[in-house]
Scaffold this motif. Structure first.
Motif, mmCIF file in Angstrom:
data_model
loop_
_atom_site.group_PDB
_atom_site.id
_atom_site.type_symbol
_atom_site.label_atom_id
_atom_site.label_comp_id
_atom_site.label_asym_id
_atom_site.label_seq_id
_atom_site.Cartn_x
_atom_site.Cartn_y
_atom_site.Cartn_z
ATOM 1 N N GLU A 86 0.554 -1.028 -0.071
ATOM 2 C CA GLU A 86 -0.010 -0.006 0.028
ATOM 3 C C GLU A 86 0.874 1.406 0.137
ATOM 4 O O GLU A 86 0.300 2.296 -0.096
ATOM 5 C CB GLU A 86 -0.995 -0.293 1.270
ATOM 6 N N ASP A 87 2.025 0.996 0.133
ATOM 7 C CA ASP A 87 2.858 2.465 0.019
ATOM 8 C C ASP A 87 3.373 2.449 -1.617
ATOM 9 O O ASP A 87 3.805 3.636 -1.581
ATOM 10 C CB ASP A 87 4.319 1.904 0.947
ATOM 11 N N THR A 88 3.072 1.609 -2.287
ATOM 12 C CA THR A 88 3.152 2.019 -3.606
ATOM 13 C C THR A 88 2.506 3.267 -4.391
ATOM 14 O O THR A 88 1.176 3.459 -4.111
ATOM 15 C CB THR A 88 2.716 0.916 -4.568
ATOM 16 N N ALA A 89 3.323 4.109 -4.696
ATOM 17 C CA ALA A 89 2.580 5.360 -5.229
ATOM 18 C C ALA A 89 3.955 6.133 -5.907
ATOM 19 O O ALA A 89 5.153 5.698 -6.035
ATOM 20 C CB ALA A 89 2.326 6.311 -3.900
ATOM 21 N N THR A 90 3.487 7.411 -6.539
ATOM 22 C CA THR A 90 4.461 8.300 -7.011
ATOM 23 C C THR A 90 4.833 9.151 -5.663
ATOM 24 O O THR A 90 3.872 9.957 -5.354
ATOM 25 C CB THR A 90 4.003 9.283 -8.229
ATOM 26 N N TYR A 91 6.048 9.355 -5.536
ATOM 27 C CA TYR A 91 6.408 10.443 -4.308
ATOM 28 C C TYR A 91 7.044 11.710 -4.906
ATOM 29 O O TYR A 91 7.741 11.597 -5.517
ATOM 30 C CB TYR A 91 7.323 9.618 -3.424
ATOM 31 N N TYR A 92 6.380 12.619 -4.148
ATOM 32 C CA TYR A 92 6.922 14.054 -4.589
ATOM 33 C C TYR A 92 7.513 14.711 -3.276
ATOM 34 O O TYR A 92 7.050 14.715 -2.118
ATOM 35 C CB TYR A 92 5.794 14.794 -4.951
ATOM 36 N N CYS A 93 8.474 15.408 -3.603
ATOM 37 C CA CYS A 93 8.810 16.259 -2.490
ATOM 38 C C CYS A 93 8.529 17.646 -2.831
ATOM 39 O O CYS A 93 8.171 18.052 -3.951
ATOM 40 C CB CYS A 93 10.641 16.615 -2.245
ATOM 41 N N ALA A 94 8.273 18.460 -1.770
ATOM 42 C CA ALA A 94 7.826 19.762 -1.708
ATOM 43 C C ALA A 94 8.441 20.690 -0.941
ATOM 44 O O ALA A 94 8.888 20.412 0.238
ATOM 45 C CB ALA A 94 6.057 19.591 -1.488
ATOM 46 N N GLY A 95 8.318 22.063 -1.236
ATOM 47 C CA GLY A 95 8.771 22.953 -0.473
ATOM 48 C C GLY A 95 7.859 24.202 0.063
ATOM 49 O O GLY A 95 7.014 24.658 -1.120
ATOM 50 N N SER A 96 7.856 24.645 1.135
ATOM 51 C CA SER A 96 6.953 25.994 1.564
ATOM 52 C C SER A 96 7.805 26.879 1.934
ATOM 53 O O SER A 96 8.587 26.818 2.859
ATOM 54 C CB SER A 96 5.837 25.465 2.410
ATOM 55 N N GLN A 97 7.677 28.130 1.381
ATOM 56 C CA GLN A 97 8.369 29.397 1.985
ATOM 57 C C GLN A 97 7.652 30.252 2.961
ATOM 58 O O GLN A 97 8.253 30.906 3.732
ATOM 59 C CB GLN A 97 8.750 30.345 0.536
ATOM 60 N N THR A 98 6.339 29.711 3.059
ATOM 61 C CA THR A 98 5.350 30.637 3.971
ATOM 62 C C THR A 98 4.976 29.769 5.196
ATOM 63 O O THR A 98 4.488 30.210 6.149
ATOM 64 C CB THR A 98 4.181 30.834 3.391
ATOM 65 N N GLY A 99 5.075 28.445 5.039
ATOM 66 C CA GLY A 99 4.472 27.314 6.000
ATOM 67 C C GLY A 99 3.115 27.187 5.974
ATOM 68 O O GLY A 99 2.194 27.903 5.288
ATOM 69 N N GLY A 100 2.624 26.328 6.946
ATOM 70 C CA GLY A 100 1.075 26.294 7.153
ATOM 71 C C GLY A 100 0.838 24.815 7.639
ATOM 72 O O GLY A 100 1.781 24.226 8.215
ATOM 73 N N LEU A 101 -0.322 24.231 7.221
ATOM 74 C CA LEU A 101 -0.481 22.964 7.415
ATOM 75 C C LEU A 101 0.252 22.049 6.619
ATOM 76 O O LEU A 101 0.090 21.929 5.544
ATOM 77 C CB LEU A 101 -1.982 22.518 7.162
ATOM 78 N N TRP A 102 1.003 21.289 7.394
ATOM 79 C CA TRP A 102 2.101 20.304 6.821
ATOM 80 C C TRP A 102 1.612 19.394 5.661
ATOM 81 O O TRP A 102 2.299 19.182 5.080
ATOM 82 C CB TRP A 102 2.926 19.711 7.770
ATOM 83 N N VAL A 104 -1.063 19.712 3.868
ATOM 84 C CA VAL A 104 -2.045 19.970 2.946
ATOM 85 C C VAL A 104 -1.213 20.372 1.618
ATOM 86 O O VAL A 104 -0.325 21.274 1.842
ATOM 87 C CB VAL A 104 -2.768 21.132 3.517
ATOM 88 N N ALA A 105 -1.489 19.967 0.408
ATOM 89 C CA ALA A 105 -0.564 20.034 -0.622
ATOM 90 C C ALA A 105 -0.693 21.827 -0.923
ATOM 91 O O ALA A 105 0.636 22.205 -1.470
ATOM 92 C CB ALA A 105 -1.308 19.679 -1.821
ATOM 93 N N GLY A 106 -1.798 22.342 -0.731
ATOM 94 C CA GLY A 106 -1.687 23.803 -0.939
ATOM 95 C C GLY A 106 -0.510 24.656 -0.152
ATOM 96 O O GLY A 106 -0.410 25.990 -0.571
ATOM 97 N N THR A 107 -0.103 24.284 0.922
ATOM 98 C CA THR A 107 0.753 24.930 1.573
ATOM 99 C C THR A 107 2.022 25.136 0.895
ATOM 100 O O THR A 107 2.787 26.123 1.156
ATOM 101 C CB THR A 107 0.834 23.963 3.158
ATOM 102 N N TYR A 108 2.243 24.148 0.065
ATOM 103 C CA TYR A 108 3.850 24.062 -0.848
ATOM 104 C C TYR A 108 3.773 24.906 -2.141
ATOM 105 O O TYR A 108 2.650 24.667 -2.612
ATOM 106 C CB TYR A 108 4.070 22.651 -0.706
ATOM 107 N N ASP A 109 4.647 25.557 -2.063
ATOM 108 C CA ASP A 109 4.822 26.349 -3.473
ATOM 109 C C ASP A 109 5.583 25.957 -4.450
ATOM 110 O O ASP A 109 5.737 26.379 -5.687
ATOM 111 C CB ASP A 109 5.115 27.686 -3.302
ATOM 112 N N SER A 110 6.476 24.741 -4.123
ATOM 113 C CA SER A 110 7.391 24.286 -5.230
ATOM 114 C C SER A 110 7.427 22.641 -4.965
ATOM 115 O O SER A 110 7.154 22.221 -3.736
ATOM 116 C CB SER A 110 8.782 24.533 -4.790
ATOM 117 N N TRP A 111 7.424 21.964 -6.061
ATOM 118 C CA TRP A 111 7.373 20.690 -6.451
ATOM 119 C C TRP A 111 8.220 19.937 -7.157
ATOM 120 O O TRP A 111 8.849 20.525 -8.100
ATOM 121 C CB TRP A 111 5.870 20.118 -6.606
ATOM 122 N N GLY A 112 8.605 18.659 -6.622
ATOM 123 C CA GLY A 112 9.453 17.887 -7.683
ATOM 124 C C GLY A 112 8.758 17.190 -8.702
ATOM 125 O O GLY A 112 7.442 17.375 -8.491
ATOM 126 N N GLN A 113 9.341 16.495 -9.618
ATOM 127 C CA GLN A 113 8.559 15.742 -10.675
ATOM 128 C C GLN A 113 8.147 14.601 -10.296
ATOM 129 O O GLN A 113 7.249 13.980 -11.080
ATOM 130 C CB GLN A 113 9.766 15.801 -11.881
#
Length: 120
Positions: A86-102, A104-113
């Motif tokens: 069940e861990d099978t998935a596409t994994y993305y790293c993400a970064g947030s310059q402002t912070g927020g709910l960890w 929640v995807a909308g917290t992050y402004d940059s994403w890997g491929q």
């Protein structure tokens, strides 16, 4: 801002693998790993705040996954142990310059491929 993931691939159940995310000149308050399977929303897996090095994990991966940051090299890691199908998935790293709910995807402004992890 560029985030480049590596690692993943095919792993047997119970095995381990490590994902890496190279940060290119990126200053963030919070870094995270998400995963997504087709037809489902992107799910927060783990996060690390760059102030205080506070970590957070989804219940489904707690005690199995570890998020860490090598600040000198600018690399964010996700060590994945005791892997399950069940861990099978596409994994993305993400970064947030402002912070927020960890988790929640909308917290992050940059994403890997994204990088695929398949557990069988």
């Amino acid at each position: 801002v560029q985030l480049v993931e590596s690692g993943g691939g095919s792993v047997h159940a119970g095995g381990s693998t490590r994902l890496a995310c190279v940060l290119a000149d990126y200053n963030s308050k919070c870094m995270g790993w998400f995963r997504q399977v087709p037809g489902k929303e992107r799910e927060g897996v783990a996060s690390l705040s760059t102030v205080g090095s506070i970590t957070a994990y989804a219940d489904s991966v707690k005690d199995r996954f570890v998020i860490s940051l090598d600040g000198a090299k600018g690399i964010l890691y996700l060590q994945m142990n005791s892997l399950r199908p069940e861990d099978t998935a596409t994994y993305y790293c993400a970064g947030s310059q402002t912070g927020g709910l960890w988790n929640v995807a909308g917290t992050y402004d940059s994403w890997g491929q994204g990088t695929q992890v398949t557990v069988s």
